[in-house]
Design a protein around this motif. Structure first.
Motif, PDB file in Angstrom:
ATOM      1  N   LEU A 151       0.842  -1.197   0.000  1.00  0.00           N
ATOM      2  CA  LEU A 151       0.000   0.000   0.000  1.00  0.00           C
ATOM      3  C   LEU A 151       0.878   1.249   0.000  1.00  0.00           C
ATOM      4  N   GLN A 152       1.913   1.260   0.852  1.00  0.00           N
ATOM      5  CA  GLN A 152       2.780   2.432   0.917  1.00  0.00           C
ATOM      6  C   GLN A 152       3.546   2.627  -0.382  1.00  0.00           C
ATOM      7  N   ASP A 153       3.936   1.517  -1.026  1.00  0.00           N
ATOM      8  CA  ASP A 153       4.635   1.607  -2.302  1.00  0.00           C
ATOM      9  C   ASP A 153       3.733   2.218  -3.371  1.00  0.00           C
ATOM     10  N   LEU A 154       2.465   1.820  -3.367  1.00  0.00           N
ATOM     11  CA  LEU A 154       1.527   2.363  -4.340  1.00  0.00           C
ATOM     12  C   LEU A 154       1.271   3.838  -4.079  1.00  0.00           C
ATOM     13  N   ILE A 155       1.109   4.195  -2.815  1.00  0.00           N
ATOM     14  CA  ILE A 155       0.888   5.599  -2.468  1.00  0.00           C
ATOM     15  C   ILE A 155       2.102   6.440  -2.841  1.00  0.00           C
ATOM     16  N   ASP A 156       3.300   5.866  -2.678  1.00  0.00           N
ATOM     17  CA  ASP A 156       4.522   6.591  -3.061  1.00  0.00           C
ATOM     18  C   ASP A 156       4.505   6.918  -4.550  1.00  0.00           C
ATOM     19  N   ALA A 157       4.010   5.998  -5.365  1.00  0.00           N
ATOM     20  CA  ALA A 157       3.904   6.269  -6.800  1.00  0.00           C
ATOM     21  C   ALA A 157       2.883   7.373  -7.064  1.00  0.00           C
ATOM     22  N   PHE A 158       1.791   7.405  -6.289  1.00  0.00           N
ATOM     23  CA  PHE A 158       0.779   8.453  -6.466  1.00  0.00           C
ATOM     24  C   PHE A 158       1.348   9.831  -6.129  1.00  0.00           C
ATOM     25  N   ARG A 159       2.231   9.898  -5.132  1.00  0.00           N
ATOM     26  CA  ARG A 159       2.794  11.191  -4.721  1.00  0.00           C
ATOM     27  C   ARG A 159       3.620  11.824  -5.841  1.00  0.00           C
ATOM     28  N   ARG A 160       4.067  11.026  -6.767  1.00  0.00           N
ATOM     29  CA  ARG A 160       4.884  11.532  -7.864  1.00  0.00           C
ATOM     30  C   ARG A 160       4.032  11.990  -9.055  1.00  0.00           C
ATOM     31  N   VAL A 161       2.724  11.924  -8.897  1.00  0.00           N
ATOM     32  CA  VAL A 161       1.823  12.311  -9.980  1.00  0.00           C
ATOM     33  C   VAL A 161       1.395  13.757  -9.781  1.00  0.00           C
ATOM     34  N   SER A 162       1.624  14.583 -10.798  1.00  0.00           N
ATOM     35  CA  SER A 162       1.196  15.975 -10.740  1.00  0.00           C
ATOM     36  C   SER A 162      -0.326  16.042 -10.681  1.00  0.00           C
ATOM     37  N   GLY A 163      -0.869  16.816  -9.745  1.00  0.00           N
ATOM     38  CA  GLY A 163      -2.314  16.953  -9.607  1.00  0.00           C
ATOM     39  C   GLY A 163      -2.932  15.956  -8.656  1.00  0.00           C
ATOM     40  N   CYS A 164      -2.104  15.116  -8.032  1.00  0.00           N
ATOM     41  CA  CYS A 164      -2.612  14.134  -7.067  1.00  0.00           C
ATOM     42  C   CYS A 164      -2.168  14.537  -5.669  1.00  0.00           C
ATOM     43  N   THR A 165      -3.103  14.583  -4.735  1.00  0.00           N
ATOM     44  CA  THR A 165      -2.811  14.928  -3.345  1.00  0.00           C
ATOM     45  C   THR A 165      -3.111  13.730  -2.457  1.00  0.00           C
ATOM     46  N   VAL A 166      -2.120  13.324  -1.667  1.00  0.00           N
ATOM     47  CA  VAL A 166      -2.261  12.158  -0.799  1.00  0.00           C
ATOM     48  C   VAL A 166      -2.416  12.614   0.641  1.00  0.00           C
ATOM     49  N   SER A 167      -3.319  11.986   1.368  1.00  0.00           N
ATOM     50  CA  SER A 167      -3.521  12.311   2.786  1.00  0.00           C
ATOM     51  C   SER A 167      -3.780  11.031   3.556  1.00  0.00           C
ATOM     52  N   GLY A 168      -3.634  11.112   4.886  1.00  0.00           N
ATOM     53  CA  GLY A 168      -3.875   9.949   5.727  1.00  0.00           C
ATOM     54  C   GLY A 168      -2.615   9.143   5.906  1.00  0.00           C
ATOM     55  N   GLU A 169      -2.707   8.131   6.757  1.00  0.00           N
ATOM     56  CA  GLU A 169      -1.555   7.283   7.027  1.00  0.00           C
ATOM     57  C   GLU A 169      -2.035   5.918   7.492  1.00  0.00           C
ATOM     58  N   GLY A 170      -1.099   4.995   7.621  1.00  0.00           N
ATOM     59  CA  GLY A 170      -1.438   3.656   8.078  1.00  0.00           C
ATOM     60  C   GLY A 170      -2.202   2.874   7.024  1.00  0.00           C
ATOM     61  N   ASP A 171      -3.220   2.104   7.483  1.00  0.00           N
ATOM     62  CA  ASP A 171      -3.983   1.247   6.575  1.00  0.00           C
ATOM     63  C   ASP A 171      -5.023   2.001   5.769  1.00  0.00           C
ATOM     64  N   ARG A 172      -5.278   3.254   6.149  1.00  0.00           N
ATOM     65  CA  ARG A 172      -6.329   4.012   5.466  1.00  0.00           C
ATOM     66  C   ARG A 172      -5.741   5.341   4.979  1.00  0.00           C
ATOM     67  N   VAL A 173      -5.556   5.437   3.698  1.00  0.00           N
ATOM     68  CA  VAL A 173      -5.051   6.659   3.078  1.00  0.00           C
ATOM     69  C   VAL A 173      -5.963   7.034   1.922  1.00  0.00           C
ATOM     70  N   SER A 174      -5.909   8.298   1.534  1.00  0.00           N
ATOM     71  CA  SER A 174      -6.742   8.796   0.443  1.00  0.00           C
ATOM     72  C   SER A 174      -5.874   9.489  -0.583  1.00  0.00           C
ATOM     73  N   ALA A 175      -6.277   9.392  -1.820  1.00  0.00           N
ATOM     74  CA  ALA A 175      -5.605  10.085  -2.915  1.00  0.00           C
ATOM     75  C   ALA A 175      -6.661  10.882  -3.677  1.00  0.00           C
ATOM     76  N   ARG A 176      -6.474  12.204  -3.727  1.00  0.00           N
ATOM     77  CA  ARG A 176      -7.408  13.048  -4.478  1.00  0.00           C
ATOM     78  C   ARG A 176      -6.821  13.303  -5.857  1.00  0.00           C
ATOM     79  N   TYR A 177      -7.576  12.904  -6.873  1.00  0.00           N
ATOM     80  CA  TYR A 177      -7.086  13.003  -8.248  1.00  0.00           C
ATOM     81  C   TYR A 177      -8.258  13.343  -9.159  1.00  0.00           C
ATOM     82  N   ARG A 178      -8.051  14.368  -9.985  1.00  0.00           N
ATOM     83  CA  ARG A 178      -9.135  14.861 -10.835  1.00  0.00           C
ATOM     84  C   ARG A 178     -10.340  15.171  -9.956  1.00  0.00           C
TER      85      ARG A 178
END
Length: 591
Positions: free
Chosen positions: A52-79
């Motif tokens: 999960l953390q590896d996938l979220i790390d890839a999302f953080r590198r996406v322009s226009g994507c905002t990641v929030s939260g931690e642990g087992d429950r995280v959110s990614a805001r995109y478009r």
């Protein structure tokens, strides 16, 4: 158990964030100004939380994507979406998390992480077992649609990766995405590819969830005699109490066969289920006058058929006497050739007249073509042995009341119904339910009610000791339900986007319904049993039903039904008043 799942009807079935209820109890979207983002829930099956953390790390590198939260429950805001991730370690046997909440999407991560040469045969085995478990659930309506499932796999060009992708594709997964980025932070790894992988996953997830176009809602009610009619009324009353929109206006399409045609015909005409139930107990306040389903009345006898068969009998006997004189008559011939002299004792014209009168009141119609919401009535062409759908093109000029008469004309109880130059009988002879027709009309949310289900005894020899009529009834029920179940399961696998919710009588209730399908007396017991079993079914499936219902602009709330259920459990002989939370009749009326 009150449902804790609440979805906003104004946001296409999104999980509620800041939404609340106004002073009238209606759900109100909490977003202020502009269109709120769609909140989608995603369940991630993976070998470890590191995935999960590896996938979220890839999302953080996406322009226009905002990641929030931690642990087992995280959110990614995109478009225009907020993707809320829930982690679950893949297991072959435990699908509880999938059945606890409504998930818009499921992702199965099959990638090796940084520093690991391979993911490992054990996890691949567990992942395959997980998919088999998801695919092989006993209750097909609890099966998670594979069209909303994505798999993440390694881009390594080896035979195992290719086999994995081929196996996943064969199961009908919505997406299979290859990770070509390598491991972030390692020397020589292209960080641009890392972000490209994150964007690819996000784009595919958004496309997969937006691809679904909301279709139509349909109600399909089957046959089952008078006891089946009562069961369906109890089911509909419970659904009516759980849905913000009543069952008389919650559906875009109504389908009915036999007993189900009577109720769907009334609902399509705007009558509420409260009014229908009140009519059977003589309670005033509705638009439906008191109804009496007693069959043993002169008005229901097929006197014309009796006269015709008497004339045939006289001709037959004259012929037999002549044959005897010629020495050509035997007892075997007399028995085998006299079957045509026995015909159905009843005809449905009297019920047709009652329905015609109901459909001639202001605001109603006996014309399929003038209904606000389409109605389709299934019947059987008696000579061609084919299913006919009245209300469909080419069969919509028949009065609704006459089509319903044809639909419940089940031999040997009721004589067939003549319409034009054709003769029609019960639609259940050729088709148990019309939900396949509903799918062809664009329905993707279908509520099915099927009372025609056999009683299952735990005691060997129970049926053997019963009489011929009981076993004939049970054989018909078994054939009907087996046909329906096999067709439904096969159809749902071909149409992954369709959700069905089927309501069947509990086994104890089936025993009561199997005594005599034409018994009009046990209506209160059947209403109560149907109501309680329906609520139980809703509670089992509410984790997904609430989302499906919300997607179609309705709200599922079981609180009122739970109050009614408490009253019903507390009384042996329920009255009509007990089907209302405080014991006071407050019938729903059309808006």
């Amino acid at each position: 158990m009150t449902s804790k799942i609440r979805l906003c009807p104004y946001r296409c079935g999104d999980m509620l964030g800041e939404c609340s209820r106004d002073e009238h109890g209606k759900l109100v979207c909490g977003a202020v100004g502009g269109r709120p983002p769609f909140v989608k829930s995603v369940l991630l099956y993976a070998p470890s939380r590191e995935h999960l953390q590896d996938l979220i790390d890839a999302f953080r590198r996406v322009s226009g994507c905002t990641v929030s939260g931690e642990g087992d429950r995280v959110s990614a805001r995109y478009r225009d979406m907020i993707l809320r991730f829930t982690f679950e370690e893949a297991s072959c046997t435990d699908l509880q998390r999938l059945h606890d909440s409504y998930f818009n999407m499921v992702v199965v991560d099959l990638r090796p992480l940084c520093g690991r040469d391979e993911l490992g045969e054990e996890y691949l085995r567990r992942a395959g077992c997980l998919l088999e478990a998801m695919d092989g659930v006993e209750d097909i309506e609890t099966r998670y649609g594979f069209h909303r499932l994505m798999a993440l796999v390694s881009a390594r060009d080896d035979d195992r990766a290719d086999r994995t992708i081929a196996e996943l594709a064969s199961k009908g997964l919505g997406r299979v995405v290859r990770d070509r980025s390598g491991c972030g932070g390692e020397a020589g790894v292209d960080e641009g590819k890392r972000g490209a992988f994150g964007r690819l996953v996000l784009d595919e997830m958004v496309a997969l969830m937006l691809r679904r176009k909301v279709g139509r809602q349909a109600l399909c009610a089957s046959g089952g005699g008078i006891t089946g009619l009562y069961f369906e009324m109890g089911v509909l009353k419970c659904l009516d109490d759980c849905l913000d929109k009543g069952v008389h206006e919650a559906f875009d399409l109504y389908y009915g066969i036999s007993a189900g045609a009577i109720l769907t015909g009334m609902l399509a005409n705007g009558y509420t289920i409260d009014e229908c139930m009140a009519a059977f107990v003589g309670h005033e306040g509705g638009r439906v006058p008191p109804l009496d389903l007693t069959l043993f009345r002169t008005a229901h006898l097929d006197l014309a058929g009796v006269r015709t068969r008497m004339r045939d009998a006289l001709r037959y006997l004259r012929g037999q006497v002549s044959g005897r004189r010629a020495g050509k008559l035997s007892a075997q011939t007399l028995v085998l050739q006299s079957g045509d002299l026995v015909g159905p004792p009843l005809q449905g014209a009297e019920f047709q007249r009652i329905l015609h009168k109901l459909f001639s009141r202001p605001g109603t119609t006996d014309d399929f073509r003038r209904l606000r919401r389409p109605l389709y009535v299934g019947a059987t062409d008696q000579d061609r042995r084919t299913h006919v759908l009245f209300g469909d093109a080419g069969h919509d000029e028949v009065p609704i009341s006459l089509a319903i008469q044809a639909s419940f004309s089940l031999n040997p109880a009721f004589a067939s119904t003549r319409i034009g130059e054709r003769y029609y009988e019960d639609g259940a002879v050729t088709q148990t339910s019309n939900f396949g027709d509903a799918i062809r009309k664009g329905a993707d949310l279908i509520f099915v009610i099927d009372p025609l289900v056999p009683y299952v005894s735990k005691h060997p020899g129970f049926a053997h000791r019963r009489g011929m009529l009981y076993n004939v009834d049970q054989n018909i029920r078994t054939l009907s339900y087996t046909r329906f179940e096999q067709y439904r399961n096969a159809t749902l696998r071909r149409h992954e986007q369709v959700s069905t919710y089927t309501f069947l009588p509990a086994n104890r209730l089936r025993g009561l319904m199997s005594v005599n399908a034409l018994d009009h007396r046990p209506f209160a017991a059947l209403w109560r049993g149907a109501y309680l079993s329906t609520l139980q079914r809703i509670q089992v499936l509410q984790y997904r039903m609430c989302g499906d219902v919300a997607l179609h602009g309705n709200v599922l709330d079981t609180r009122k039904a739970e109050q009614v259920a408490a009253r019903l459990r507390g009384t042996e002989r329920p009255s009509f008043e007990d089907f209302f939370p405080d014991g006071r009749v407050a019938m729903r009326v059309p808006r």
